[in-house]
Design a protein around this motif. Structure first.
Motif, PDB file in Angstrom:
ATOM      1  N   GLN A 126      -1.997 -67.732 -96.492  1.00 15.19           N
ATOM      2  CA  GLN A 126      -3.090 -67.301 -97.370  1.00 15.19           C
ATOM      3  C   GLN A 126      -4.265 -66.706 -96.594  1.00 15.19           C
ATOM      4  O   GLN A 126      -5.404 -66.753 -97.040  1.00 15.19           O
ATOM      5  CB  GLN A 126      -3.545 -68.442 -98.271  1.00 15.19           C
ATOM      6  N   ASP A 127      -3.979 -66.118 -95.445  1.00 18.28           N
ATOM      7  CA  ASP A 127      -4.987 -65.411 -94.656  1.00 18.28           C
ATOM      8  C   ASP A 127      -4.850 -63.917 -94.965  1.00 18.28           C
ATOM      9  O   ASP A 127      -4.313 -63.148 -94.170  1.00 18.28           O
ATOM     10  CB  ASP A 127      -4.780 -65.692 -93.163  1.00 18.28           C
ATOM     11  N   TYR A 128      -5.327 -63.538 -96.148  1.00 17.45           N
ATOM     12  CA  TYR A 128      -5.171 -62.155 -96.588  1.00 17.45           C
ATOM     13  C   TYR A 128      -6.070 -61.208 -95.812  1.00 17.45           C
ATOM     14  O   TYR A 128      -5.695 -60.064 -95.565  1.00 17.45           O
ATOM     15  CB  TYR A 128      -5.399 -62.043 -98.094  1.00 17.45           C
ATOM     16  N   ASP A 129      -7.226 -61.672 -95.413  1.00 14.51           N
ATOM     17  CA  ASP A 129      -8.092 -60.864 -94.557  1.00 14.51           C
ATOM     18  C   ASP A 129      -7.373 -60.581 -93.242  1.00 14.51           C
ATOM     19  O   ASP A 129      -7.348 -59.447 -92.765  1.00 14.51           O
ATOM     20  CB  ASP A 129      -9.421 -61.578 -94.313  1.00 14.51           C
ATOM     21  N   GLY A 130      -6.762 -61.607 -92.663  1.00 16.47           N
ATOM     22  CA  GLY A 130      -5.997 -61.429 -91.432  1.00 16.47           C
ATOM     23  C   GLY A 130      -4.818 -60.492 -91.624  1.00 16.47           C
ATOM     24  O   GLY A 130      -4.524 -59.662 -90.748  1.00 16.47           O
ATOM     25  N   ALA A 131      -4.138 -60.591 -92.770  1.00 19.74           N
ATOM     26  CA  ALA A 131      -3.007 -59.709 -93.057  1.00 19.74           C
ATOM     27  C   ALA A 131      -3.475 -58.256 -93.140  1.00 19.74           C
ATOM     28  O   ALA A 131      -2.811 -57.352 -92.611  1.00 19.74           O
ATOM     29  CB  ALA A 131      -2.338 -60.122 -94.363  1.00 19.74           C
ATOM     30  N   LEU A 132      -4.620 -58.046 -93.769  1.00 15.76           N
ATOM     31  CA  LEU A 132      -5.160 -56.680 -93.854  1.00 15.76           C
ATOM     32  C   LEU A 132      -5.559 -56.152 -92.487  1.00 15.76           C
ATOM     33  O   LEU A 132      -5.360 -54.966 -92.186  1.00 15.76           O
ATOM     34  CB  LEU A 132      -6.340 -56.644 -94.824  1.00 15.76           C
ATOM     35  N   LEU A 133      -6.102 -57.010 -91.644  1.00 18.54           N
ATOM     36  CA  LEU A 133      -6.465 -56.586 -90.287  1.00 18.54           C
ATOM     37  C   LEU A 133      -5.220 -56.186 -89.494  1.00 18.54           C
ATOM     38  O   LEU A 133      -5.247 -55.213 -88.734  1.00 18.54           O
ATOM     39  CB  LEU A 133      -7.228 -57.694 -89.561  1.00 18.54           C
ATOM     40  N   VAL A 134      -4.129 -56.914 -89.678  1.00 18.46           N
ATOM     41  CA  VAL A 134      -2.874 -56.553 -89.018  1.00 18.46           C
ATOM     42  C   VAL A 134      -2.397 -55.199 -89.530  1.00 18.46           C
ATOM     43  O   VAL A 134      -1.982 -54.332 -88.749  1.00 18.46           O
ATOM     44  CB  VAL A 134      -1.799 -57.637 -89.245  1.00 18.46           C
ATOM     45  N   LEU A 135      -2.448 -55.000 -90.837  1.00 21.13           N
ATOM     46  CA  LEU A 135      -2.007 -53.724 -91.409  1.00 21.13           C
ATOM     47  C   LEU A 135      -2.869 -52.561 -90.935  1.00 21.13           C
ATOM     48  O   LEU A 135      -2.376 -51.432 -90.820  1.00 21.13           O
ATOM     49  CB  LEU A 135      -2.006 -53.795 -92.940  1.00 21.13           C
ATOM     50  N   ASP A 136      -4.131 -52.835 -90.642  1.00 20.82           N
ATOM     51  CA  ASP A 136      -5.020 -51.774 -90.155  1.00 20.82           C
ATOM     52  C   ASP A 136      -4.485 -51.121 -88.886  1.00 20.82           C
ATOM     53  O   ASP A 136      -4.783 -49.964 -88.611  1.00 20.82           O
ATOM     54  CB  ASP A 136      -6.425 -52.318 -89.896  1.00 20.82           C
ATOM     55  N   LYS A 137      -3.687 -51.848 -88.120  1.00 25.06           N
ATOM     56  CA  LYS A 137      -3.112 -51.301 -86.883  1.00 25.06           C
ATOM     57  C   LYS A 137      -2.256 -50.071 -87.162  1.00 25.06           C
ATOM     58  O   LYS A 137      -2.137 -49.193 -86.312  1.00 25.06           O
ATOM     59  CB  LYS A 137      -2.268 -52.352 -86.168  1.00 25.06           C
ATOM     60  N   GLY A 138      -1.646 -50.010 -88.330  1.00 23.14           N
ATOM     61  CA  GLY A 138      -0.777 -48.886 -88.654  1.00 23.14           C
ATOM     62  C   GLY A 138      -1.374 -47.894 -89.620  1.00 23.14           C
ATOM     63  O   GLY A 138      -0.704 -46.964 -90.058  1.00 23.14           O
ATOM     64  N   ALA A 139      -2.638 -48.063 -89.944  1.00 18.91           N
ATOM     65  CA  ALA A 139      -3.247 -47.258 -91.011  1.00 18.91           C
ATOM     66  C   ALA A 139      -3.166 -45.753 -90.749  1.00 18.91           C
ATOM     67  O   ALA A 139      -2.832 -44.987 -91.659  1.00 18.91           O
ATOM     68  CB  ALA A 139      -4.697 -47.677 -91.221  1.00 18.91           C
ATOM     69  N   GLU A 140      -3.440 -45.332 -89.539  1.00 18.03           N
ATOM     70  CA  GLU A 140      -3.460 -43.890 -89.266  1.00 18.03           C
ATOM     71  C   GLU A 140      -2.056 -43.287 -89.360  1.00 18.03           C
ATOM     72  O   GLU A 140      -1.854 -42.279 -90.013  1.00 18.03           O
ATOM     73  CB  GLU A 140      -4.049 -43.631 -87.884  1.00 18.03           C
ATOM     74  N   LYS A 141      -1.094 -43.931 -88.745  1.00 16.71           N
ATOM     75  CA  LYS A 141       0.269 -43.394 -88.712  1.00 16.71           C
ATOM     76  C   LYS A 141       1.016 -43.583 -90.030  1.00 16.71           C
ATOM     77  O   LYS A 141       1.843 -42.762 -90.404  1.00 16.71           O
ATOM     78  CB  LYS A 141       1.052 -44.045 -87.575  1.00 16.71           C
ATOM     79  N   LEU A 142       0.716 -44.652 -90.749  1.00 17.32           N
ATOM     80  CA  LEU A 142       1.528 -45.022 -91.910  1.00 17.32           C
ATOM     81  C   LEU A 142       0.880 -44.745 -93.254  1.00 17.32           C
ATOM     82  O   LEU A 142       1.385 -45.194 -94.280  1.00 17.32           O
ATOM     83  CB  LEU A 142       1.882 -46.515 -91.808  1.00 17.32           C
ATOM     84  N   SER A 143      -0.182 -43.991 -93.284  1.00 18.59           N
ATOM     85  CA  SER A 143      -0.899 -43.774 -94.548  1.00 18.59           C
ATOM     86  C   SER A 143      -0.042 -43.102 -95.617  1.00 18.59           C
ATOM     87  O   SER A 143      -0.292 -43.262 -96.800  1.00 18.59           O
ATOM     88  CB  SER A 143      -2.176 -42.969 -94.308  1.00 18.59           C
ATOM     89  N   GLY A 144       1.003 -42.390 -95.206  1.00 15.64           N
ATOM     90  CA  GLY A 144       1.890 -41.742 -96.157  1.00 15.64           C
ATOM     91  C   GLY A 144       3.172 -42.509 -96.419  1.00 15.64           C
ATOM     92  O   GLY A 144       4.116 -41.975 -97.007  1.00 15.64           O
ATOM     93  N   HIS A 145       3.223 -43.774 -96.004  1.00 10.05           N
ATOM     94  CA  HIS A 145       4.414 -44.612 -96.157  1.00 10.05           C
ATOM     95  C   HIS A 145       4.178 -45.559 -97.340  1.00 10.05           C
ATOM     96  O   HIS A 145       3.287 -46.402 -97.308  1.00 10.05           O
ATOM     97  CB  HIS A 145       4.636 -45.379 -94.852  1.00 10.05           C
TER      98      HIS A 145
END
Length: 143
Positions: free
Chosen positions: A42-61
């Protein structure tokens, strides 16, 4: 000397263009695993921070957008339960709706994204858009 330089430049260009780029799914898999581990606790903030690592490359995924939307929605629900600021909650709902809508745009067959989008609209106070998104998901299931 000029021929050697041109040959080297051409060789580098051929080598770099013939190396296939890592697919979005392959790039997303380890990021998703880490994000899911955070979300399981239930660490959704942490999950979003992890996802931020791929934000630039994966924005169209589409799956990347789905999970960004899903975890933003879950974080918004958690913020409501913990009586966090209205600004935080509104921002999380906006992020959820934007990402889930983008997931649907990228992959119209992603029913889960349509359903979560309906939830995000309804829970953020836009019942009409929530109902429309839910109807779209149901009509998708019927086909």
């Amino acid at each position: 000397m000029m021929r050697a330089l041109l040959f080297c430049s051409a060789t580098v260009a051929i080598l770099t263009t013939s190396i296939p780029a890592q697919s979005d799914a392959a790039a997303f898999a380890p990021i998703l695993t880490d994000a899911q581990a955070k979300a399981a606790n239930q660490d959704y903030d942490g999950a979003l921070l992890v996802l931020d690592k791929g934000a630039e490359k994966l924005s169209g995924h589409a799956p990347f957008r789905y999970y960004r939307g899903l975890y933003s929605l879950e974080y918004a629900r958690q913020a409501i339960a913990k009586k966090k600021s209205v600004g935080l909650i509104d921002g999380l709902f906006a992020d959820a709706k934007n990402n889930l809508a983008k997931a649907v745009e990228l992959d119209g067959a992603m029913i889960a994204a349509r359903l979560r989008l309906a939830e995000a609209f309804a829970e953020s106070g836009d019942a009409a858009k929530g109902a429309a998104a839910a109807e779209a998901a149901l009509s998708q299931l019927a086909t």
